[in-house]
Write a protein that holds these residues in place. Sequence first.
Motif, short mmCIF file in Angstrom:
data_model
loop_
_atom_site.label_atom_id
_atom_site.label_comp_id
_atom_site.label_asym_id
_atom_site.label_seq_id
_atom_site.Cartn_x
_atom_site.Cartn_y
_atom_site.Cartn_z
N LEU B 114 1.18 -1.02 -0.08
CA LEU B 114 0.22 -0.22 0.55
C LEU B 114 0.75 1.10 -0.05
N MET B 115 2.33 0.57 0.97
CA MET B 115 2.52 2.44 1.13
C MET B 115 3.68 2.20 0.11
N THR B 116 4.11 2.02 -0.96
CA THR B 116 4.70 1.73 -2.09
C THR B 116 3.88 2.31 -3.54
N LYS B 117 2.91 1.81 -3.53
CA LYS B 117 1.40 1.57 -4.37
C LYS B 117 0.57 3.35 -4.40
N TYR B 118 0.61 3.36 -2.75
CA TYR B 118 -0.33 4.52 -2.51
C TYR B 118 0.58 5.55 -1.41
N PRO B 119 1.39 6.05 -1.68
CA PRO B 119 1.78 6.98 -0.30
C PRO B 119 1.33 7.69 -0.12
N ILE B 147 0.43 1.67 9.87
CA ILE B 147 0.29 2.80 9.02
C ILE B 147 0.18 4.26 8.99
N LYS B 148 -0.36 4.49 9.36
CA LYS B 148 -0.87 5.98 9.15
C LYS B 148 1.00 6.63 9.52
N ALA B 149 1.26 6.30 10.51
CA ALA B 149 2.64 6.61 11.29
C ALA B 149 3.53 6.10 9.56
N ALA B 150 4.00 4.95 9.03
CA ALA B 150 4.48 4.79 8.41
C ALA B 150 3.99 5.65 7.37
N LEU B 151 2.66 5.50 6.82
CA LEU B 151 3.06 6.81 5.67
C LEU B 151 3.27 8.09 6.41
N ALA B 152 2.80 8.84 7.33
CA ALA B 152 3.51 10.16 7.60
C ALA B 152 5.18 10.74 7.68
N ALA B 153 5.85 9.19 8.22
CA ALA B 153 7.25 9.88 8.17
C ALA B 153 7.42 9.51 6.47
N ALA B 154 6.86 8.43 5.66
CA ALA B 154 7.80 8.10 4.47
C ALA B 154 7.41 9.69 3.82
#
Lengths: 280, 159
Positions: B114-119, B147-154
Amino acid sequence: MLSFDFEYYKPASIDEAVQLFQSLDRQGKNPSYISGGTELITLGRVNKIVTGAVIDIKAIPECLVLEKQGTQLVFGAAQSLTVVREKQFFPLLSKAIVEIADHTARNKITLGGNICANIIYREAVLPLLLTDSTLAVAGLNGLIQYPINDIFQQTLQLDRGEFLVQVITHKQETELPFVCLKKRRQWDVGYPLLTAAALNKNGQIKLAISGLCSFPFRDKRMEYSLNNRSLSMKARIEEAVSRIPAPVLNDVHGSAEYRVFVLENTLQEILAEWEGAGDA
Amino acid sequence: MHNHTSAEITLNINNEDRTVYVRNADTLLYALREKLGLTGAKPGCLNGDCGACTIIVDGDPMKSCLMLAVEAQGKSIITVEGLQNTAIQTEFIDKFAFQCGYCTPGFIMNCHALMTKYPDADDSVIKDWLESNICRCTGYQEIEAAIKAALAAAKGEPG
């Protein structure tokens, strides 16, 4: 774990697939076509499907088409539900797809696989019935197109050795106002109780339902009742419900009485969408 | 026309070609675990419902119990063994996004894809994707936080 063995073939053309089927059938191998292949595994592991040879159609270019061709949209049967949905060519189909299984499973389940599935729901069929789509079917007589409302009678009526190659839908039909409501007994996940999809074409409502009976259907008599504006909204719904064309499912997911209750409320939601609250 | 119900195939797993002898009827999950020793993908329902066996195939999350090993030839397969110190793994630890841990590899693979496809995934996309996995310990709040924290961190935002 599948308890039976099978040969696996991945033909690169329609003709190769059809000839392969004939040859394997003559050898008594009871061949099956697959595209996503999920039911081969889920039903095969409980021995509800047994085959001696699998013909995977995912390498056939015609089965992977996904494009606008003039006034038509063409969907290859081997395209995954995720890809079809994300293309957003056909909003009602995308809406129906998003409620099928779950996101990861939809990466594997294909449009053709859902239409030809053994599972009763097959929600991808509903938008196609409502838009009078055409199905391109391959067999010994070549690639032939059939109106879905002729060839889909409870299940897709294919002759032995035939397989679904493409779905063709008029672009104009896909632009009509629609409602698609999926009802589950609780929450947003889990097996569905029923799905009702409706299109509004020049004020006339078209209706297709899955999960109510043991097959998805569109019934003209039910549509006639829903569109009979000489009656009250309540009476229209009651008459439509009285015309359900087959026994209503009565199982662990919901009793027949409950399903009818949910259908009545769903029809009310659909009518309210286009006609306001009315007099129900 | 040959008449074989098993074959030697090559699978590209975690950027490495692996040769394995499988029955055509073997699922990818079975081949990974029993033939290749990659036990990160977990057998749960074996019916495509629970998501414990999720891996990534050509960038998309896939339930490896719903895929035949022979179907995976020519594709890029990533299992949880192929992820090391990724953002989502870090956040699963930081947010305590696991209890018994059985569903964790499947969730991590789905979240990573998900993170890779939809950052820029919003709540509705996250919900749509994560409905594919079941946590019997019901640790969903922590998984959502991860997942929200990982997306935010990215994106360089505070988690």
